[in-house]
Scaffold this motif. Structure first.
Motif, PDB file in Angstrom:
ATOM      1  N   CYS A 144       4.101  -7.389  16.130  1.00 43.73           N
ATOM      2  CA  CYS A 144       3.787  -6.297  15.000  1.00 43.73           C
ATOM      3  C   CYS A 144       5.122  -5.508  14.747  1.00 43.73           C
ATOM      4  O   CYS A 144       5.710  -5.039  15.605  1.00 43.73           O
ATOM      5  CB  CYS A 144       2.635  -5.464  15.678  1.00 43.73           C
ATOM      6  N   HIS A 173       5.183  -2.805  13.337  1.00 41.26           N
ATOM      7  CA  HIS A 173       5.233  -1.124  13.424  1.00 41.26           C
ATOM      8  C   HIS A 173       5.159  -0.720  14.864  1.00 41.26           C
ATOM      9  O   HIS A 173       5.952   0.211  15.301  1.00 41.26           O
ATOM     10  CB  HIS A 173       3.725  -0.692  12.670  1.00 41.26           C
ATOM     11  N   CYS A 174       4.422  -1.389  15.694  1.00 37.14           N
ATOM     12  CA  CYS A 174       4.322  -0.986  17.227  1.00 37.14           C
ATOM     13  C   CYS A 174       5.008  -1.945  18.155  1.00 37.14           C
ATOM     14  O   CYS A 174       5.000  -1.690  19.332  1.00 37.14           O
ATOM     15  CB  CYS A 174       2.898  -0.780  17.578  1.00 37.14           C
ATOM     16  N   CYS A 202      -0.467  -5.610  13.914  1.00 41.79           N
ATOM     17  CA  CYS A 202      -1.601  -6.108  14.659  1.00 41.79           C
ATOM     18  C   CYS A 202      -2.716  -5.223  14.344  1.00 41.79           C
ATOM     19  O   CYS A 202      -2.625  -4.580  13.179  1.00 41.79           O
ATOM     20  CB  CYS A 202      -0.989  -5.545  16.249  1.00 41.79           C
ATOM     21  N   CYS A 238      -2.888  -1.609  14.105  1.00 42.86           N
ATOM     22  CA  CYS A 238      -2.042  -0.852  13.132  1.00 42.86           C
ATOM     23  C   CYS A 238      -2.673  -1.346  11.646  1.00 42.86           C
ATOM     24  O   CYS A 238      -2.763  -0.433  10.655  1.00 42.86           O
ATOM     25  CB  CYS A 238      -0.732  -1.416  13.013  1.00 42.86           C
TER      26      CYS A 238
END
Ligand SMILES: [Zn+2]
Length: 75
Positions: A7, A9-10, A54, A57
């Motif tokens: 992912c 973002h995370c 993911c 997100c």
């Protein structure tokens, strides 16, 4: 050849898929050569990583569409 999905973002690892080549990934996601350079990374240990998103997100994005910078979004 295993491809790891991570992912963007995370940083969570989403999963590993048994693709045989980068070409297969590009076809699946319909990435241009330029996009492939941006989203597909070759690690030093020989692994290939694809930047994705993911479930967590993705759900957040649906609820709060302005929360993330959309210009960084994987289409
Ligand atoms: Zn995430």
């Amino acid at each position: 050849m295993a491809i790891r999905y991570r992912c963007r973002h995370c940083n969570t690892e989403i999963g590993v898929l048994p693709f045989d080549s980068e070409e297969s990934i590009r076809k699946l996601h319909q990435l241009s050569e330029q996009e492939a350079k941006e989203f597909i990374h070759h690690e030093q240990n020989g692994d290939t990583t694809v930047e994705s998103i993911c479930e967590h997100c993705e759900n957040s994005l649906k609820k709060f569409p302005n929360y993330y910078a959309l210009k960084n979004w994987l289409q």
